[in-house]
Write an enzyme that holds these catalytic residues in place. Sequence first.
Site, PDB file in Angstrom:
ATOM      1  CG  ASN A 211       2.416   1.433  -5.194  1.00  0.00           C
ATOM      2  OD1 ASN A 211       3.366   1.361  -4.422  1.00  0.00           O
ATOM      3  ND2 ASN A 211       2.017   0.419  -5.934  1.00  0.00           N
TER       4      ASN A 211
ATOM      5  NE  ARG B 160      -8.131   0.504   4.838  1.00  0.00           N
ATOM      6  CZ  ARG B 160      -8.117   1.807   5.087  1.00  0.00           C
ATOM      7  NH1 ARG B 160      -8.518   2.277   6.243  1.00  0.00           N
ATOM      8  NH2 ARG B 160      -7.706   2.663   4.161  1.00  0.00           N
TER       9      ARG B 160
ATOM     10  CB  SER C  22      -7.792  -3.935   2.251  1.00  0.00           C
ATOM     11  OG  SER C  22      -7.488  -2.751   2.920  1.00  0.00           O
TER      12      SER C  22
ATOM     13  CG  LEU D 283       9.738 -17.155  -4.673  1.00  0.00           C
ATOM     14  CD1 LEU D 283       9.312 -17.212  -3.203  1.00  0.00           C
ATOM     15  CD2 LEU D 283      10.387 -15.805  -4.950  1.00  0.00           C
TER      16      LEU D 283
ATOM     17  CG  HIS E 209       0.360   2.281  -9.358  1.00  0.00           C
ATOM     18  ND1 HIS E 209       0.056   1.726  -8.133  1.00  0.00           N
ATOM     19  CD2 HIS E 209      -0.698   3.061  -9.698  1.00  0.00           C
ATOM     20  CE1 HIS E 209      -1.142   2.146  -7.754  1.00  0.00           C
ATOM     21  NE2 HIS E 209      -1.618   2.963  -8.676  1.00  0.00           N
TER      22      HIS E 209
ATOM     23  NE  ARG F 169      -4.166   6.981  -7.158  1.00  0.00           N
ATOM     24  CZ  ARG F 169      -4.097   6.492  -5.922  1.00  0.00           C
ATOM     25  NH1 ARG F 169      -3.907   7.292  -4.905  1.00  0.00           N
ATOM     26  NH2 ARG F 169      -4.228   5.197  -5.711  1.00  0.00           N
TER      27      ARG F 169
ATOM     28  CG  ASP G 295      -2.044   0.986   1.111  1.00  0.00           C
ATOM     29  OD1 ASP G 295      -2.324   1.434  -0.019  1.00  0.00           O
ATOM     30  OD2 ASP G 295      -2.625   1.345   2.138  1.00  0.00           O
TER      31      ASP G 295
ATOM     32  CB  SER H 285      -8.517  -5.487  -4.055  1.00  0.00           C
ATOM     33  OG  SER H 285      -9.178  -4.254  -4.249  1.00  0.00           O
ATOM     34  CB  THR H 286     -12.911  -7.948  -5.695  1.00  0.00           C
ATOM     35  OG1 THR H 286     -12.784  -7.875  -4.263  1.00  0.00           O
ATOM     36  CG2 THR H 286     -12.573  -9.348  -6.140  1.00  0.00           C
TER      37      THR H 286
ATOM     38  NE  ARG I 172      -2.975  -1.574   4.243  1.00  0.00           N
ATOM     39  CZ  ARG I 172      -4.191  -1.651   3.745  1.00  0.00           C
ATOM     40  NH1 ARG I 172      -4.981  -2.615   4.109  1.00  0.00           N
ATOM     41  NH2 ARG I 172      -4.633  -0.751   2.883  1.00  0.00           N
TER      42      ARG I 172
END
Length: 225
Positions: free
Chosen positions: A14, A179, A181, A123, A29, A25, A12, A57-58, A173
């Site tokens: 970016n 949170r 999320s 990995l 990223h 923004r 979180d 995320s959805t 996070r």
Amino acid sequence: MNQIQHVAIIMDGNGRWGLKHKNSRNLGHKAGLSTVEKILKETIKNKIKFLTLFAFSTENWKRPQKEIVYLFNLLEEFLLKKIEDLNKNQIKLKIIGNKKKISTKLKKILQNSEKITKKNKRLQINLALNYGSKDELLNTFLILKKKNIKITLENIRKNLYTHNIPDPDILIRTGNTKRLSNFMLWQLAYSELYFEKKLWPDFTVKDYNRIIKSFKRIKRNFGNI
Ligand code: FPP
């Protein structure tokens, strides 16, 4: 000392990083992707077998179209450029999430990347894409209902996107927010949670190793004493 099999990360910050630096923004990223590459290398160095990254995320579909397109293009370019490299380094790529809403072009690239790397053992990167934990659980319950499978903890586990992956030992996070999320709500039941103030593009290998070191010393009881 605790062994680490699986680290999961909510990358979180970016957007805020990009706005702060060049009022964009999307620049954040791009910078976030550089952090991904550094953390990937360090994960291998630490002999950790699973790394899960929350990439989209959805709920992220609510963002402006311009940002969504940028994020998916970034992923597409990254895979086209780096998949051979990942493969040479014995890295397996697995997508977790609902591929339905992903463009046909990216879906093909994702499927091909998964296919090329499927036998690799050093990995496994789980890229959470159009992933939501509630969506995953609903999907699991619907599978059990459809196949008339008894609802047990083990049967639920076996039908999650993560069915053959151990639960994360560590969740990190970044971005100064405490949170989850809608991320891996089932799988994080006993994970150690690390909330970092730094924005993801500023997160360093040193920060990562500090967390790993601290985790190794924790006494994990899993409900016992
Ligand atoms: C959250 O920061 C980050 C995302 C929604 C995207 C994460 C993507 C990357 C790190 C780059 C692409 C990754 C791969 C693996 C190709 P945010 O935008 O919510 O930040 P904010 O809280 O400051 O708005």
